[in-house]
Design a protein around this motif. Structure first.
Motif, PDB file in Angstrom:
ATOM      1  N   ARG A  87     -26.601   3.813  19.287  1.00 62.56           N
ATOM      2  CA  ARG A  87     -25.858   2.618  19.008  1.00 62.56           C
ATOM      3  C   ARG A  87     -26.077   2.108  17.504  1.00 62.56           C
ATOM      4  N   ASN A  88     -25.000   1.631  16.791  1.00 63.88           N
ATOM      5  CA  ASN A  88     -25.259   0.936  15.547  1.00 63.88           C
ATOM      6  C   ASN A  88     -25.091  -0.311  15.525  1.00 63.88           C
ATOM      7  N   GLY A  89     -25.975  -0.936  14.951  1.00 64.07           N
ATOM      8  CA  GLY A  89     -25.839  -2.473  14.898  1.00 64.07           C
ATOM      9  C   GLY A  89     -25.251  -2.912  13.778  1.00 64.07           C
ATOM     10  N   ARG A  90     -24.461  -4.154  13.861  1.00 63.45           N
ATOM     11  CA  ARG A  90     -23.705  -4.647  12.576  1.00 63.45           C
ATOM     12  C   ARG A  90     -24.447  -4.814  11.208  1.00 63.45           C
ATOM     13  N   ASP A  91     -25.841  -4.551  11.234  1.00 64.16           N
ATOM     14  CA  ASP A  91     -26.409  -4.488  10.117  1.00 64.16           C
ATOM     15  C   ASP A  91     -26.480  -3.067   9.666  1.00 64.16           C
ATOM     16  N   ASP A 124     -35.760   6.480  14.795  1.00 61.24           N
ATOM     17  CA  ASP A 124     -34.824   5.509  15.430  1.00 61.24           C
ATOM     18  C   ASP A 124     -34.852   5.553  16.971  1.00 61.24           C
ATOM     19  N   PHE A 125     -35.541   6.368  17.526  1.00 64.46           N
ATOM     20  CA  PHE A 125     -35.884   6.428  19.013  1.00 64.46           C
ATOM     21  C   PHE A 125     -36.828   5.383  19.541  1.00 64.46           C
ATOM     22  N   LEU A 126     -37.963   5.564  18.512  1.00 64.77           N
ATOM     23  CA  LEU A 126     -39.077   4.748  19.015  1.00 64.77           C
ATOM     24  C   LEU A 126     -39.547   3.330  18.295  1.00 64.77           C
ATOM     25  N   ARG A 152     -29.693   1.766  13.460  1.00 68.81           N
ATOM     26  CA  ARG A 152     -29.524   2.818  14.426  1.00 68.81           C
ATOM     27  C   ARG A 152     -30.553   2.844  15.355  1.00 68.81           C
ATOM     28  N   GLN A 153     -30.188   2.877  16.723  1.00 72.39           N
ATOM     29  CA  GLN A 153     -31.175   2.653  17.717  1.00 72.39           C
ATOM     30  C   GLN A 153     -30.582   4.050  18.675  1.00 72.39           C
ATOM     31  N   ILE A 154     -31.514   5.150  18.525  1.00 75.95           N
ATOM     32  CA  ILE A 154     -31.430   6.277  19.589  1.00 75.95           C
ATOM     33  C   ILE A 154     -31.627   5.955  20.737  1.00 75.95           C
ATOM     34  N   LEU A 155     -30.711   5.816  21.718  1.00 74.25           N
ATOM     35  CA  LEU A 155     -30.898   5.587  23.142  1.00 74.25           C
ATOM     36  C   LEU A 155     -31.793   6.762  24.079  1.00 74.25           C
ATOM     37  N   ALA A 156     -31.136   7.977  23.592  1.00 74.64           N
ATOM     38  CA  ALA A 156     -31.825   9.192  24.436  1.00 74.64           C
ATOM     39  C   ALA A 156     -31.394  10.413  23.664  1.00 74.64           C
TER      40      ALA A 156
END
Length: 239
Positions: A60-64, A185-187, A67-71
């Motif tokens: 999921r990408n934030g407005r800024d 990005d996952f951690l 990126r956060q990898i969720l899985a």
């Protein structure tokens, strides 16, 4: 009868209904190159995917722009099951990926008319939720080395749980098809911090690298100590 393939076929083993047969008849195998998206944020949730091979990053990408990898998802995992009219996440192939694409409407009809299949599908959704909890644990109030150790336990359990041939025993050989940036990005770390954490584990003879995309856990006891747990849950069975 249409050939049934993948994890969805395992869930529907020995089951038969017109709706279930229609579901498998509507499935289309698709192939993706590294960097190609299976789903994008905001796209309508008209389809879902049964991954046959390869590794996919769900993010999921934030407005800024961060990126956060969720899985990290692989064979025998279901991608795109959603309660919303559009996908909130982005799914990107990290390696060559094969997946069967099914219409969501056909799935919903099959779930209503085939109770055992529906029960097996709910088990899989529960496993997805449990894997999300595992991820939260890996990034919660832990140092970089501790997060990385927990991540290796997470991969070790998932690679056994979702191996292509079905659930198997855990191994000290860990596949790393993702990049250091993907791991960061996952951690919730920087790529430099992830590299230093890997170096610390290697220097302490806790792990060893055989190539750029895999490592061997030399001291599982130390990995468990750093990760703060014995292991993540491993589900056995076909569903």
């Amino acid at each position: 009868m249409t050939e049934r393939r993948g994890h969805l076929a395992e869930m529907a083993r020995d089951e038969d209904s017109p709706e279930l047969n229609h579901l498998f008849a509507e499935g289309r195998e698709r192939h993706y190159s590294p960097g190609e998206h299976l789903i994008t944020e905001g796209e309508r949730t008209d389809y879902f995917y049964d991954i046959l091979s390869g590794t996919v990053a769900l993010a999921r990408n934030g407005r800024d722009g961060r990126r956060q990898i969720l899985a990290f998802m692989s064979a025998r995992q279901i991608l795109g099951a959603s309660s919303t009219p559009s996908y909130p996440n982005l799914a990107t192939a990290l390696t060559p990926v094969s997946a069967v694409c099914y219409p969501r409407a056909a799935l919903e009809r099959a779930l209503v008319t085939t109770p055992k299949f529906a029960s097996n599908f709910r088990v899989v959704l529960t496993q997805i939720l449990e894997s999300a909890h595992d991820h939260v644990y890996t990034i919660g109030q832990r140092s970089a080395v501790e997060r990385l150790a927990s991540f290796l336990l997470y991969l070790r359990a998932n690679q056994a749980r979702f191996s292509t041939g079905g659930p198997r025993e855990k191994s000290e050989h860990i596949e790393l098809p993702m990049t250091r940036l993907d791991i960061a990005d996952f951690l919730g770390l920087t790529i430099e911090t992830v590299s230093r954490a890997f170096s610390a584990l290697k220097k302490g003879n806790v792990i060893a690298f055989r190539d750029s995309h895999s490592c061997e856990i030399l001291r599982i006891d130390r990995i468990r100590e750093l990760g703060g747990r014995d292991d993540f849950t491993q589900h056995r069975g076909s569903a």
